[in-house]
Design a protein around this motif. Structure first.
Motif, PDB file in Angstrom:
ATOM      1  N   TYR A  26      -2.793  -0.615  -3.931  1.00  0.00           N
ATOM      2  CA  TYR A  26      -3.994  -1.184  -2.984  1.00  0.00           C
ATOM      3  C   TYR A  26      -5.371  -0.594  -3.329  1.00  0.00           C
ATOM      4  N   TRP A  49       0.623  -8.186   4.324  1.00  0.00           N
ATOM      5  CA  TRP A  49       0.337  -7.447   5.346  1.00  0.00           C
ATOM      6  C   TRP A  49       1.287  -7.510   6.361  1.00  0.00           C
ATOM      7  N   ARG A  51       2.518  -7.270  10.255  1.00  0.00           N
ATOM      8  CA  ARG A  51       1.894  -6.716  11.296  1.00  0.00           C
ATOM      9  C   ARG A  51       2.992  -6.548  12.382  1.00  0.00           C
ATOM     10  N   ASP A 109       0.739   3.295   7.393  1.00  0.00           N
ATOM     11  CA  ASP A 109       0.143   2.267   7.176  1.00  0.00           C
ATOM     12  C   ASP A 109      -0.280   1.468   8.537  1.00  0.00           C
ATOM     13  N   TYR A 113      -4.310   0.911   8.845  1.00  0.00           N
ATOM     14  CA  TYR A 113      -4.762  -0.425   8.225  1.00  0.00           C
ATOM     15  C   TYR A 113      -4.465  -1.410   9.530  1.00  0.00           C
ATOM     16  N   ALA A 115      -1.525  -2.707   9.829  1.00  0.00           N
ATOM     17  CA  ALA A 115      -0.475  -3.414   9.311  1.00  0.00           C
ATOM     18  C   ALA A 115       0.166  -2.909   8.235  1.00  0.00           C
ATOM     19  N   PHE A 117       1.552  -2.197   4.398  1.00  0.00           N
ATOM     20  CA  PHE A 117       1.412  -2.883   3.214  1.00  0.00           C
ATOM     21  C   PHE A 117       2.726  -3.124   2.368  1.00  0.00           C
TER      22      PHE A 117
END
Length: 167
Positions: A26, A49, A51, A109, A113, A115, A117
């Motif tokens: 990433y 991504w 979620r 993660d 973020y 979400a 990855f």
């Protein structure tokens, strides 16, 4: 090596490999801009991504759902860790370590973020598997270990001996 140490080693290895692979792809590459990266006729790296939870179920767009999933992952990892330290089975401890390490990797993660990855996509002909990451693969391997541990002959015989009164 005792079972608890083996489980902890599996947990730490999973967590380090998961986070290292995600950070490298990433932040250390242009995968986001140049995807997909073909690795062969059946595999590629892409950016997805997630979620939700496994297989994209229960997608969470809001902050509350995100933090509930983080809390659930942390609670699951804690419970698995307690189980891992109580078992005498090396296979079971390693399996629990893989699952807990995967849960922690995905929780990191989600916290960082919003979400998870995911980046590995396997496919063949018209067949396509869900996109996943190292944590997901470790969780699947850990569940396979749980199943193997539960059907081992010495485990079944030991349980049946405990259930029978002495003769």
């Amino acid at each position: 090596m005792n079972p608890a140490r083996l489980g902890l080693l599996a947990l730490l290895a999973t967590l380090v490999l998961d986070q290292a692979s995600k950070l490298r792809l990433y932040l250390g590459t242009d995968l986001v801009l140049t995807q997909p990266w073909r690795l062969g006729p059946y595999a590629e790296f892409v950016v997805v991504w997630n979620r939700g939870v496994s297989y994209g179920l229960f997608q969470q767009e809001g902050g509350l759902g995100r933090w509930l999933l983080v809390a659930l992952s942390l609670a699951a990892a804690l419970g698995l860790g307690v189980w891992m330290h109580r078992t005498n089975s090396r296979l079971l401890a390693a399996a629990l370590g893989l699952i807990a390490g995967g849960a922690l990797g995905n929780a990191i993660d989600r916290a960082a973020y919003g979400a998870v990855f995911d980046f590995v996509h396997l496919h063949a002909g018209g067949w396509s598997w869900y996109v996943f990451n190292v944590a997901d693969a470790a969780i699947v391997a850990g569940v396979a270990g749980l199943i193997l541990d539960s059907v081992r002959p010495e485990r079944r015989h030991g349980a049946s001996r405990e259930a029978r009164p002495p003769v």
